[in-house]
Design a protein around this motif. Structure first.
Motif, short mmCIF file in Angstrom:
data_model
loop_
_atom_site.label_atom_id
_atom_site.label_comp_id
_atom_site.label_asym_id
_atom_site.label_seq_id
_atom_site.Cartn_x
_atom_site.Cartn_y
_atom_site.Cartn_z
N LYS A 2 48.95 144.79 122.72
CA LYS A 2 49.36 143.68 121.86
C LYS A 2 49.65 144.18 120.44
O LYS A 2 48.94 145.05 119.93
CB LYS A 2 48.23 142.65 121.76
CG LYS A 2 48.08 141.78 122.99
CD LYS A 2 46.94 140.80 122.76
CE LYS A 2 46.72 139.89 123.94
NZ LYS A 2 45.58 139.01 123.77
N GLU A 3 50.67 143.57 119.80
CA GLU A 3 50.94 143.93 118.41
C GLU A 3 49.97 143.20 117.48
O GLU A 3 49.39 142.18 117.85
CB GLU A 3 52.38 143.57 118.06
CG GLU A 3 53.33 144.65 118.55
CD GLU A 3 54.78 144.22 118.47
OE1 GLU A 3 55.58 145.03 118.01
OE2 GLU A 3 55.09 143.09 118.88
N ASN A 4 49.83 143.74 116.27
CA ASN A 4 48.89 143.15 115.32
C ASN A 4 49.55 142.09 114.45
O ASN A 4 50.70 142.26 114.02
CB ASN A 4 48.35 144.22 114.36
CG ASN A 4 47.44 145.20 115.05
OD1 ASN A 4 47.17 145.08 116.25
ND2 ASN A 4 46.97 146.19 114.33
N ILE A 5 48.81 141.01 114.19
CA ILE A 5 49.26 140.09 113.14
C ILE A 5 48.11 139.94 112.14
O ILE A 5 46.94 140.09 112.48
CB ILE A 5 49.69 138.70 113.65
CG1 ILE A 5 48.56 137.98 114.38
CG2 ILE A 5 50.91 138.77 114.52
CD1 ILE A 5 48.92 136.53 114.65
N GLN A 33 48.56 135.60 121.83
CA GLN A 33 49.67 136.52 122.07
C GLN A 33 49.49 137.86 121.35
O GLN A 33 50.05 138.85 121.77
CB GLN A 33 50.89 135.85 121.45
CG GLN A 33 52.15 135.88 122.24
CD GLN A 33 53.15 135.04 121.44
OE1 GLN A 33 52.85 133.94 120.97
NE2 GLN A 33 54.35 135.59 121.28
N TYR A 34 48.79 137.83 120.22
CA TYR A 34 48.69 139.02 119.38
C TYR A 34 47.25 139.43 119.14
O TYR A 34 46.32 138.66 119.38
CB TYR A 34 49.35 138.76 118.01
CG TYR A 34 50.83 138.50 118.10
CD1 TYR A 34 51.72 139.57 118.25
CD2 TYR A 34 51.33 137.20 118.06
CE1 TYR A 34 53.08 139.33 118.34
CE2 TYR A 34 52.69 136.96 118.15
CZ TYR A 34 53.57 138.04 118.29
OH TYR A 34 54.91 137.80 118.39
#
Ligand code: TYM
Length: 329
Positions: A2-5, A33-34
């Motif tokens: 997962k990408e970071n937010i 999602q993140y």
């Protein structure tokens, strides 16, 4: 993977529905999602004078609100900025790499400093601290309202400059995530001014902790116009357009549909329903908030969050220091 937010809110007042609509609502939607990290940015708050006891209380209240709106500490890292010293450390490194002219051009600095007699240097350097917040947590996406767009652009430019000088891919270049409706919620009393938690006129905003009867009163006394028909026309009916955006964001309905529903009813019915809608969202949040404020869970959550946030932030800080020659061994 997962990408970071990453995102943050200042504990400079109780968050308003503008903070919720512009950013905090998305925090909740995006946490599945993140790999999400959300910060209570208390070091940003002191760029304007704060009463220490009030700041302590607001920090705790904001943490409770983060969880009350639906942030799940098992999914999201929730922490207080001052619990992660790397933020202040990176902020300084970035301050030394940013141009004075770049900082002086920031609209928010110009607006805030024009209104005050005494301005501290932190108000000017604040976007450097914010850039640090984002890059330390290697955030690809940053959910924010429209007023943070310029600060985010500065962070993006900083990453480009840093990476081209010290090595491609060292820092992640962030992108903003803005809501479709309500990226700039305006004051209920003056549609040419954004809604702000620090507005001295309390009728201008709905706070997330306002009692239902106060919310109803504030919405009913919101400024409208003499046209008398619900239309979405930002230019000629900015106050109604603002209320429509709030309605659309909180109900999930398209603005066209709402206009259709209220086209023939006048402003009274529209405002009554809008007030009820706001109360229906805020009341359950307040119930959870009150439970959290009375329990000790909050401190455990913030401590766990700080441990996780320190790990990530320290790694990025170490690589920045290495690039700059600050780490000398
Ligand atoms: P702050 O505390 O002023 O506001 C928190 C969030 O609410 C959004 N917002 C609005 N959205 C729509 N309409 C409005 N009238 C409105 N007013 C505020 C803001 O855009 C923000 O997303 N600098 C930031 C905090 C910060 C931060 C960060 C954000 C510090 N470091 C790193 C993201 C990433 C601020 O002052 O937000």
């Amino acid at each position: 993977m997962k990408e970071n937010i990453f995102s943050g809110v200042q504990p400079s007042g109780i968050p308003t529905i503008a903070n919720y609509i512009g950013a905090m609502k998305a925090f909740v939607d995006l946490q599945d999602q993140y790999n999400a990290t959300y910060c209570i940015v208390n070091q940003h708050a002191i760029t304007v004078p704060q009463d220490p006891d009030t700041l302590r209380l607001r920090t705790k209240q904001l943490a409770a609100l983060y969880i009350a709106i639906g942030l799940d500490p098992k999914k999201s890292t929730i922490f207080v900025q001052s619990d992660v010293p790397a933020h202040a450390q990176a902020g300084w490194l970035i301050t030394c790499l940013m141009g004075l002219g770049e900082l002086e051009r920031m609209t928010q600095f110009k607006d805030k400093s024009a209104k005050k007699q005494a301005v501290n240097a932190g108000l000017l350097c604040y976007p450097a601290l914010m850039t640090g917040d984002i890059i330390l947590h290697r955030a690809k996406y940053v959910p924010v309202g429209d007023d943070q767009k310029q600060h985010l652009e500065l962070a993006r430019n900083f990453v480009d400059k840093f990476n081209s000088r010290f090595g491609d891919g060292l820092l992640i270049k962030p992108e903003g995530i803005f809501p479709t409706s309500g990226k700039r919620v305006m004051s209920l009393q003056n549609p040419s001014q954004k809604m702000s938690k620090s507005d001295s006129n309390h009728k201008a905003f709905v706070s997330m902790l306002d009692e239902p009867k106060v919310i109803i009163k504030k919405v009913k006394s919101a400024m409208t116009d003499s046209i008398g028909q619900v239309h979405y026309d930002k230019e000629n009916q900015p106050a109604i357009a603002n209320l429509l955006e709030i309605y659309a964001s909180l109900s999930g309905k398209a603005i066209d549909r709402i206009v259709e529903d209220y086209h023939d009813t006048g402003y009274g019915a529209f405002k009554t329903d809008l007030a009820d809608l706001i109360v229906s969202i805020i009341e359950p949040i307040q119930t959870r908030y009150n439970q959290l404020m009375e329990s000790d869970d909050l401190y455990d959550i913030l401590q766990d969050g700080a441990v996780k946030a320190n790990q990530v932030a320290n790694q990025t800080l170490a690589s920045m220091e290495k690039s700059l020659g600050i780490a000398y061994h």
